[in-house]
Design a protein around this motif. Sequence first.
Motif, PDB file in Angstrom:
ATOM      1  N   ARG A   1       0.793   4.098  -2.890  1.00 60.04           N
ATOM      2  CA  ARG A   1       0.599   5.739  -2.648  1.00 60.04           C
ATOM      3  C   ARG A   1       1.730   6.477  -3.182  1.00 60.04           C
ATOM      4  NH1 ARG A   1      -0.100   4.923   2.474  1.00 60.04           N
ATOM      5  NH2 ARG A   1       2.054   5.073   3.274  1.00 60.04           N
ATOM      6  N   ARG A  61       0.937   6.792  -6.749  1.00 54.82           N
ATOM      7  CA  ARG A  61      -0.050   7.936  -7.086  1.00 54.82           C
ATOM      8  C   ARG A  61       0.587   9.112  -7.129  1.00 54.82           C
ATOM      9  NH1 ARG A  61      -3.592   4.224  -3.907  1.00 54.82           N
ATOM     10  NH2 ARG A  61      -3.044   5.265  -1.942  1.00 54.82           N
ATOM     11  N   GLU A  85       0.781  -1.226  -0.203  1.00 55.83           N
ATOM     12  CA  GLU A  85      -0.232  -0.032  -0.089  1.00 55.83           C
ATOM     13  C   GLU A  85       0.905   1.272  -0.026  1.00 55.83           C
ATOM     14  OE1 GLU A  85      -2.601   2.455  -0.386  1.00 55.83           O
ATOM     15  OE2 GLU A  85      -3.222   0.471  -0.694  1.00 55.83           O
TER      16      GLU A  85
END
Length: 260
Positions: A45, A48, A41
């Motif tokens: 992130r 992104r 995760e």
Amino acid sequence: MTTARAAKSAEERQREIVRVARATGSVEVTALATELGVARETVRRDLRVLEDHGLLRRTHGGASPVESAGFETTLAFRATSHVPEKRRIAAAAAALLGDAETVFIDEGFTPQLIAESLPRDRPLTVVTASLPAAGALAGAENVSVLLLGGRVRAGTLATVDHWTTKMLAGFVIDLAYIGANGVSREHGLTTPDPAVSEVKAQAIRSARRTVFAGVHTKFGAVSFCRFAEIGELEAIVTSTLLPAAEAHRHSLLGPQVIRV
């Protein structure tokens, strides 16, 4: 202090992700998580953030680098990525030749494949800035090749600068096969290098018809220099990996969109 260290750690991690993506052509979330010693995760992130900054483009399970003013993949790298897709696209683009007698072939691997796909059983004059494209056609009996002079870019083996554009400006070309680093409904066709952008723009000005040919990953990407609007194209040739809905949205701006 802890927050500052964490922010720096994230910055270093993201810099490493970009470096690996540019070196290898793509990155995967799971592999990055293992290599960097962080949760998946956390990697997602980071991806992104990097996509928001225009450095990477997320894909299913990972990301690929976005070409920019400071980074551009070489012809050698392009010759190893998405090759079956590029060959299908090149064959479909070459089939749009129609009754054209003079053709411009852009720099890049997909245009080079288009050059190799052109018919050899009829007289054809090919104008190109690409040394590999010129080489692919130089031995063809019915093809006359005009290689545009200029400074040769090492990464793409193509000529640029005022010598190239001045020669191009003196021609009227039936059909131009154009490549791009990014294709966007909002920003049009873009490429990282201003010198390359000038050659592409002049080729389009000199041509009666213009066809863009490129893989699905070009769509939605935006580079530094805009050289054409979508509406200037007669046709876009890409693959079925570009969603039909997105192809339709591009077709509403004018060109026929062919997915193969």
